[in-house]
Design a protein around this motif. Structure first.
Motif, PDB file in Angstrom:
ATOM      1  N   ALA A  59      37.703  63.210  46.848  1.00  0.00           N
ATOM      2  CA  ALA A  59      38.433  62.829  45.637  1.00  0.00           C
ATOM      3  C   ALA A  59      39.937  62.888  45.860  1.00  0.00           C
ATOM      4  N   ASP A  60      40.381  63.907  46.572  1.00  0.00           N
ATOM      5  CA  ASP A  60      41.809  64.044  46.839  1.00  0.00           C
ATOM      6  C   ASP A  60      42.312  62.902  47.725  1.00  0.00           C
ATOM      7  N   HIS A  61      41.527  62.509  48.719  1.00  0.00           N
ATOM      8  CA  HIS A  61      41.891  61.372  49.571  1.00  0.00           C
ATOM      9  C   HIS A  61      42.021  60.102  48.737  1.00  0.00           C
ATOM     10  N   LEU A  62      41.065  59.876  47.829  1.00  0.00           N
ATOM     11  CA  LEU A  62      41.105  58.683  46.979  1.00  0.00           C
ATOM     12  C   LEU A  62      42.329  58.701  46.072  1.00  0.00           C
ATOM     13  N   ARG A  63      42.643  59.879  45.535  1.00  0.00           N
ATOM     14  CA  ARG A  63      43.819  59.989  44.656  1.00  0.00           C
ATOM     15  C   ARG A  63      45.085  59.614  45.415  1.00  0.00           C
ATOM     16  N   ARG A  64      45.218  60.141  46.635  1.00  0.00           N
ATOM     17  CA  ARG A  64      46.443  59.889  47.409  1.00  0.00           C
ATOM     18  C   ARG A  64      46.532  58.437  47.877  1.00  0.00           C
ATOM     19  N   ARG A  65      45.374  57.794  48.047  1.00  0.00           N
ATOM     20  CA  ARG A  65      45.387  56.385  48.467  1.00  0.00           C
ATOM     21  C   ARG A  65      45.563  55.427  47.288  1.00  0.00           C
ATOM     22  N   GLU A  66      45.491  55.969  46.069  1.00  0.00           N
ATOM     23  CA  GLU A  66      45.747  55.194  44.846  1.00  0.00           C
ATOM     24  C   GLU A  66      44.906  53.916  44.797  1.00  0.00           C
ATOM     25  N   LEU A  67      43.587  54.079  44.992  1.00  0.00           N
ATOM     26  CA  LEU A  67      42.695  52.930  44.986  1.00  0.00           C
ATOM     27  C   LEU A  67      42.198  52.563  43.591  1.00  0.00           C
ATOM     28  N   GLY A  68      42.501  53.403  42.603  1.00  0.00           N
ATOM     29  CA  GLY A  68      42.121  53.077  41.229  1.00  0.00           C
ATOM     30  C   GLY A  68      40.646  53.196  40.934  1.00  0.00           C
ATOM     31  N   LEU A  69      39.933  54.051  41.686  1.00  0.00           N
ATOM     32  CA  LEU A  69      38.505  54.261  41.460  1.00  0.00           C
ATOM     33  C   LEU A  69      38.291  55.599  40.764  1.00  0.00           C
ATOM     34  N   PRO A  70      37.939  55.611  39.480  1.00  0.00           N
ATOM     35  CA  PRO A  70      37.667  56.880  38.803  1.00  0.00           C
ATOM     36  C   PRO A  70      36.532  57.628  39.498  1.00  0.00           C
ATOM     37  N   VAL A  71      36.689  58.934  39.625  1.00  0.00           N
ATOM     38  CA  VAL A  71      35.701  59.762  40.326  1.00  0.00           C
ATOM     39  C   VAL A  71      35.023  60.707  39.341  1.00  0.00           C
ATOM     40  N   VAL A  72      33.689  60.701  39.350  1.00  0.00           N
ATOM     41  CA  VAL A  72      32.885  61.668  38.601  1.00  0.00           C
ATOM     42  C   VAL A  72      32.244  62.590  39.621  1.00  0.00           C
ATOM     43  N   LEU A  73      32.585  63.871  39.574  1.00  0.00           N
ATOM     44  CA  LEU A  73      32.047  64.843  40.523  1.00  0.00           C
ATOM     45  C   LEU A  73      30.798  65.522  39.974  1.00  0.00           C
ATOM     46  N   MET A  74      29.872  65.876  40.865  1.00  0.00           N
ATOM     47  CA  MET A  74      28.644  66.561  40.483  1.00  0.00           C
ATOM     48  C   MET A  74      28.511  67.842  41.300  1.00  0.00           C
ATOM     49  N   SER A  75      28.013  68.900  40.672  1.00  0.00           N
ATOM     50  CA  SER A  75      27.740  70.133  41.401  1.00  0.00           C
ATOM     51  C   SER A  75      26.751  70.996  40.633  1.00  0.00           C
ATOM     52  N   ALA A  76      25.912  71.709  41.390  1.00  0.00           N
ATOM     53  CA  ALA A  76      24.998  72.676  40.774  1.00  0.00           C
ATOM     54  C   ALA A  76      25.713  73.984  40.502  1.00  0.00           C
ATOM     55  N   PHE A  77      26.898  74.147  41.091  1.00  0.00           N
ATOM     56  CA  PHE A  77      27.644  75.397  40.958  1.00  0.00           C
ATOM     57  C   PHE A  77      29.008  75.097  40.330  1.00  0.00           C
ATOM     58  N   ALA A  78      29.041  75.070  39.013  1.00  0.00           N
ATOM     59  CA  ALA A  78      30.276  74.713  38.314  1.00  0.00           C
ATOM     60  C   ALA A  78      30.825  75.920  37.569  1.00  0.00           C
ATOM     61  N   ASP A  79      32.098  76.207  37.807  1.00  0.00           N
ATOM     62  CA  ASP A  79      32.790  77.217  37.021  1.00  0.00           C
ATOM     63  C   ASP A  79      34.183  76.684  36.707  1.00  0.00           C
ATOM     64  N   VAL A  80      34.934  77.431  35.920  1.00  0.00           N
ATOM     65  CA  VAL A  80      36.241  76.944  35.489  1.00  0.00           C
ATOM     66  C   VAL A  80      37.162  76.635  36.674  1.00  0.00           C
ATOM     67  N   PRO A  81      37.302  77.530  37.661  1.00  0.00           N
ATOM     68  CA  PRO A  81      38.177  77.217  38.789  1.00  0.00           C
ATOM     69  C   PRO A  81      37.782  75.935  39.522  1.00  0.00           C
ATOM     70  N   MET A  82      36.457  75.696  39.674  1.00  0.00           N
ATOM     71  CA  MET A  82      36.030  74.481  40.365  1.00  0.00           C
ATOM     72  C   MET A  82      36.373  73.241  39.558  1.00  0.00           C
ATOM     73  N   VAL A  83      36.177  73.307  38.240  1.00  0.00           N
ATOM     74  CA  VAL A  83      36.514  72.163  37.387  1.00  0.00           C
ATOM     75  C   VAL A  83      38.014  71.876  37.462  1.00  0.00           C
ATOM     76  N   ILE A  84      38.814  72.941  37.473  1.00  0.00           N
ATOM     77  CA  ILE A  84      40.264  72.771  37.588  1.00  0.00           C
ATOM     78  C   ILE A  84      40.613  72.099  38.907  1.00  0.00           C
ATOM     79  N   ARG A  85      39.996  72.564  39.995  1.00  0.00           N
ATOM     80  CA  ARG A  85      40.256  71.952  41.302  1.00  0.00           C
ATOM     81  C   ARG A  85      39.842  70.491  41.307  1.00  0.00           C
TER      82      ARG A  85
END
Length: 201
Positions: free
Chosen positions: A62-88
């Motif tokens: 996701a960070d690579h895509l953000r820096r390349r400014e390709l304009g593709l919205p990213v939806v992340l998935m994880s079985a282990f979600a907490d506030v710090p991970m969502v912030i990251r």
């Protein structure tokens, strides 16, 4: 088009079947490295991306895509979600975060929102609205907000501010209502500049 990136073949097949059931075209990748090797500005749609993968994590992709400014919205998935991970995830440029196991209709709704965002995303609209909402918070509500996006649990906020747990819950509800957010993800998106990762002890 939804680009599905997950190292688990069964999960990829499940997601393709789900998206195909509502006529959303997909393309799958077994790793973030494979996807980044091929993605360019001809790609349109959104990315559905698992967080925990070998070689390169979903957050790194996701960070690579953000820096390349390709304009593709990213939806992340994880079985282990907490506030710090969502912030990251939000800091890496993700527009949404889905916890596994996910509800099929909820996931479809989030993907549709990401696809709509890919088609039309008013520049600065969220930031302007968030600034106005922030102005409506009381001093105490602002303190609670800052502790929420710093990754603090309600009981930790209560200790830090010297107030009761129920009082924190009340303030938190006020913050969500005034910031016009329905989820933690939306809140962190809205207050991006405040969303600093927790300080290491």
């Amino acid at each position: 088009m939804v680009y599905v990136i997950d190292d688990d073949a069964d999960v990829r097949a499940l997601l393709v079947a789900l998206l195909s059931s509502v006529s959303i075209p997909t393309r799958t990748f077994a790793s973030g490295v494979e996807f980044l090797r091929e993605v360019d500005r001809s790609f349109s749609g959104c990315v559905l991306l698992d967080v925990r993968m070998p070689e390169m994590s979903g957050l790194e992709v996701a960070d690579h895509l953000r820096r390349r400014e390709l304009g593709l919205p990213v939806v992340l998935m994880s079985a282990f979600a907490d506030v710090p991970m969502v912030i990251r995830a939000m800091k890496a440029g993700a527009v949404d975060f889905v916890q596994k196991p996910f509800n099929s209709q909820d996931l479809l709704d989030r993907i549709q929102q990401a696809l709509a965002q890919a088609r039309q995303r008013p520049a600065g609209a969220l930031a302007g609205s968030a600034a106005q909402c922030l102005e409506s918070l009381t001093r105490r509500e602002r303190q609670v907000l800052e502790l929420i996006v710093a990754g603090k649990l309600n009981k930790e906020i209560a200790v830090d501010l010297g107030i009761g747990l129920r009082t924190v819950e009340t303030y938190r509800a006020h913050v969500m209502r005034k910031m016009e957010c329905r989820s933690l993800v939306e809140l962190i998106q809205a207050v991006g500049p405040l969303a600093q990762p927790p300080t290491a002890a």
